[in-house]
Design a protein around this motif. Structure first.
Motif, PDB file in Angstrom:
ATOM      1  N   PHE A   1       0.792  -1.382  -0.106  1.00 33.08           N
ATOM      2  CA  PHE A   1       0.043   0.088   0.043  1.00 33.08           C
ATOM      3  C   PHE A   1       0.612   1.414   0.040  1.00 33.08           C
ATOM      4  N   PRO A   2       0.191   2.379  -0.569  1.00 38.13           N
ATOM      5  CA  PRO A   2       1.022   3.540  -0.650  1.00 38.13           C
ATOM      6  C   PRO A   2       1.116   4.104   0.771  1.00 38.13           C
TER       7      PRO A   2
ATOM      8  N   GLY B   1       4.341   2.348   1.396  1.00 38.24           N
ATOM      9  CA  GLY B   1       3.914   3.282   2.809  1.00 38.24           C
ATOM     10  C   GLY B   1       3.589   1.960   3.836  1.00 38.24           C
ATOM     11  N   ALA B   2       2.981   1.040   3.412  1.00 46.55           N
ATOM     12  CA  ALA B   2       2.425  -0.070   4.480  1.00 46.55           C
ATOM     13  C   ALA B   2       2.464  -1.521   3.798  1.00 46.55           C
ATOM     14  N   ILE B   3       2.608  -2.352   4.635  1.00 47.98           N
ATOM     15  CA  ILE B   3       2.327  -3.687   4.113  1.00 47.98           C
ATOM     16  C   ILE B   3       1.427  -4.301   4.758  1.00 47.98           C
ATOM     17  N   LEU B   4       0.439  -5.292   4.289  1.00 48.50           N
ATOM     18  CA  LEU B   4      -0.317  -6.137   4.998  1.00 48.50           C
ATOM     19  C   LEU B   4      -0.175  -7.683   4.556  1.00 48.50           C
ATOM     20  N   ILE B   5       0.291  -8.417   5.532  1.00 49.67           N
ATOM     21  CA  ILE B   5       0.737  -9.993   5.155  1.00 49.67           C
ATOM     22  C   ILE B   5      -0.041 -10.850   5.901  1.00 49.67           C
TER      23      ILE B   5
ATOM     24  N   THR C   1      -1.008  -1.236  -4.382  1.00 46.26           N
ATOM     25  CA  THR C   1      -0.211  -1.322  -5.503  1.00 46.26           C
ATOM     26  C   THR C   1       0.058  -2.435  -6.028  1.00 46.26           C
ATOM     27  N   ASP C   2       0.042  -3.657  -5.085  1.00 51.47           N
ATOM     28  CA  ASP C   2       0.449  -4.866  -5.406  1.00 51.47           C
ATOM     29  C   ASP C   2      -0.251  -5.890  -4.492  1.00 51.47           C
ATOM     30  N   PHE C   3      -0.471  -6.970  -5.017  1.00 49.94           N
ATOM     31  CA  PHE C   3      -0.973  -8.069  -4.173  1.00 49.94           C
ATOM     32  C   PHE C   3      -0.419  -9.328  -4.577  1.00 49.94           C
TER      33      PHE C   3
END
Lengths: 461, 461
Positions: A227-228, A274-278, A306-308
């Motif tokens: 995420f941005p 700007g942030a990541i979810l995992i 922006t990416d998955f």
């Protein structure tokens, strides 16, 4: 200091090999993960419930303080003898897996059994025990129950209390009680097990735990969303869940954590993130896993991801998880002292909570890398003190923590999602509870422990 | 009898329109589903939490007994003023749905809201509140929490306590407390909400309930399995679940219930059936529903089922459910008085439990039709007394019930899976709890209610 006659009496109960008061033992049992130290007067290793009953009965009569202890991996001093007394260690003898009842999908354990040993044993027979605190490789199930430990998988599977069906325990007066049963429904009598969970060893010594198990899900996949901004990610958390996504875990890393992972550990993460979810998704059917991934992907995109990334196999999954698992050691690049707290808020408040926390950090001049269990609203907040020997900076750090607690409680959050209160969060209890609630806590404590011999002066009581 | 000055004081608080002591009201508020009657001295309808706080504070000072009451649909006398006092009715004013928080999947209600009204409201926005006691159309959520109500869907979705996130309550001294939060994790302070659940209105008056909701599953199907014997069916229950089946409900009817349904209500069930299991399966994907049905069918066949019926649509499903829903009225063909108890055992003990219960019935010459929530081990046992005016037969009936309780507790079961203890099961508490456990219950009661003004003398305390 405890009187020698008391030690002699306890020695007669447990045998001289199970009571230690040499300096090496007193030091070894003086600490937990808070890194504060309080030496006990002696360390006792009861062999079984009957030992504990006799010890407590005697100590109650003679007003000798007892502090139960599992692995000593707690983050708030719950197992520390802050006022001296006997450290009652459940790890040496009372660490047995007593039963895996496959027909009822129930495990029965002693309190000193290590969480991961239990997980492995039940998974070997196709069952699953979801609560997975970060300390799972060394923390004990007795400690997990006493602190109501959470973990990564709480987003889908809940926390320790959701798996406790029954407890055996010894009250401060030596009485042995059972609370709950191996039945799914039981409404006879007060829910004593319910109040013992999360009571931090202040009400009774837990001697046996009956835990609910579930069938091990057959399929699992790991995902990562980029995420941005933190705000995008936090919106994606609660909006995807409200849309029906039900991931096992939904863990969060902010841009400071991402930078630390890149700089310190060379983890391959996008610089601009700007942030990541995992997290993982699971299910009995592959289609269910695909459905979950599709739901997440769609919702993440709607919230600006922006990416998955979907890991094709376990090895790729482990690579993605490496970032999350190393968040805590990585952020040490920002300072010599990490003041870390585990606040928890209703999930829809996550965007506002994170924004406010960063603002408080800025106000005092601290970097505050955040990561943790966004899927259940529980975030590990790290106020990074650059120089821990700088008194002013340390003082400001504690002020920032207090401001964060007040801010979080004001928005309906809690002082602690997982770590408990113990000694280290005790000063903040008045932020979260009014006088009437504190009085009720004291009445409950007194009902179980009228002489205040069991882990006294914890939780602000 | 309560003194007039006390009634005058309370009238000043709530207004004369909200306190009643005419005979019609006293009779109307004297009963519950036990059909025993205890008239209160007055019925009070508090308008809000502040009324309750003022009333309790006053009554505590003057030692006036208060008995909280929802819909009065309980099966064990929990809401009855067995020793007189004021019936505090939450149904008239405190019955509001305060909030459906879709972002956090949480509902906030007042205690007098009817369970089904809440279910309908949340389902209208795509959410789901699983606990569905048989009284769902008229029982209140406050009553559900106070008794920790179960229901048909407990097999998959658990019971009321699994959905309570937070409570507001008034203590006997008038203090207003909050317990829990709208957060998934919260380990600050004692788990007061945990002990209030199932406390049968003896510890505090609940004034607000925060309930967890889940997304409404998209697909559902109804199944029915026909078995030659109860033993076959009971084996199928725990073996199918241990194999990974996860039905929403798995309800049981024995051959006496089947016969009663055929004879009294002309329900189209196979004459030769020795037992029936009926339930729903659900899921987000049709494939998941099919997987569940396949798992059940295979496991049922392995355990001797002679037929496995799948309802093609909701109408067919309702036809199958008709049998289960009418089990209770149907069995009245076996006697003029039904002594019904809701025992609960670990699921693997169901075959042994049922065999033993029938044997006890035979010993005393009673037919004992059984039905209920086999999927979670909770069975409604009905000792049918042919002539309720025959003293000897009634006495034998009560002896049979006592034998059944002793037998069930000996195998690790409980006096009550759903109905609570109240007054009607109070004489049996000593079967289930030892002196130490009863003493602890009394200490807990005293911690909350030192003057014993709130629903006194219930639960054998």
């Amino acid at each position: 200091m405890i009187e020698q006659r008391h030690l002699d009496f306890i020695t007669n109960i447990v045998g001289s090999e199970n009571i230690k008061s040499d300096k090496a033992h007193l030091i070894a049992y003086s600490y937990d993960a808070t890194k504060t130290r309080f030496e006990p007067d002696a360390v006792v290793f009861p062999r079984h419930e009957e030992d504990i009953s006799q010890i407590l009965k005697y100590c109650n009569e003679h007003e000798v303080v007892i502090v139960p202890r599992g692995a000593g991996s707690g983050f708030t001093g719950g197992a520390l003898p802050a006022n001296g007394g006997i450290s009652l260690s459940l790890e040496r003898h009372m660490d047995k897996l007593l039963e895996i009842d496959m027909e009822n999908m129930v495990g029965v354990v002693q309190p000193g059994l290590i969480n991961m040993d239990f997980q492995k044993a039940v998974e070997a027979v196709g069952l699953f025990y979801p609560p997975d605190p970060a300390s799972e490789n060394y923390s004990t199930l007795g400690g997990n129950v006493s602190e109501n430990a959470g973990g990564m998988r709480a987003a889908k599977y809940g926390i320790t209390k959701d798996y406790v069906m029954a407890l055996r325990a010894v009250l401060p007066n030596g009485d042995i009680i059972k609370a709950g049963k191996k039945t799914i429904k039981d409404v006879a009598g007060y829910n004593t097990a319910g109040i013992l969970i999360a009571s931090e060893g202040t009400l009774a010594v837990i001697t046996e735990i009956t835990l609910k198990l579930i069938p091990k899900p057959r399929h699992k996949k790991t995902y990562m969303g980029i995420f941005p901004s933190v705000e995008n990610a936090m919106n994606a958390v609660f909006k995807s869940l409200a849309k029906g996504a039900n991931p096992v875990a939904m863990e969060f890393l902010d841009s400071l954590v991402i930078k630390a992972l890149r700089d310190k550990l060379n983890v391959d993460l996008p610089e601009e993130a700007g942030a990541i979810l995992i997290g993982d998704v699971d299910g009995n059917l592959e289609d269910e896993v695909i459905f979950q991934l599709d739901t997440l992907k769609e919702s993440f995109l709607e919230n600006g991801s922006t990416d998955f990334i979907i890991a094709e196999n376990e090895e790729e999954g482990n690579k993605l998880w490496f970032a999350r698992r190393n968040a805590s050691p990585a952020v040490t690049i920002y300072g010599t002292k990490k003041l870390n707290e585990d606040i928890s808020v209703p999930r829809s408040k996550l965007p506002e909570a994170l924004a406010g926390i960063y603002e408080i950090g800025e106000k005092y001049g601290f970097q505050v890398p955040c990561f943790g269990h966004a899927g259940d609203g529980n975030i590990h907040v790290n106020v990074m003190v650059k120089d821990k020997d700088n008194e002013k900076e340390m003082e400001d750090g504690h002020k920032a923590i207090e401001d964060i607690f007040q801010f979080v409680v004001d928005m309906g959050g809690t002082l602690s999602g997982e770590h408990g209160i113990g000694t280290s969060k005790a000063p903040f209890m008045s932020i979260a509870f009014n006088d009437e609630e504190m009085n009720l806590f004291r009445s409950i404590k007194k009902a179980f422990d009228p002489k205040n011999i069991l882990n006294p002066n914890k939780m602000g009581l």
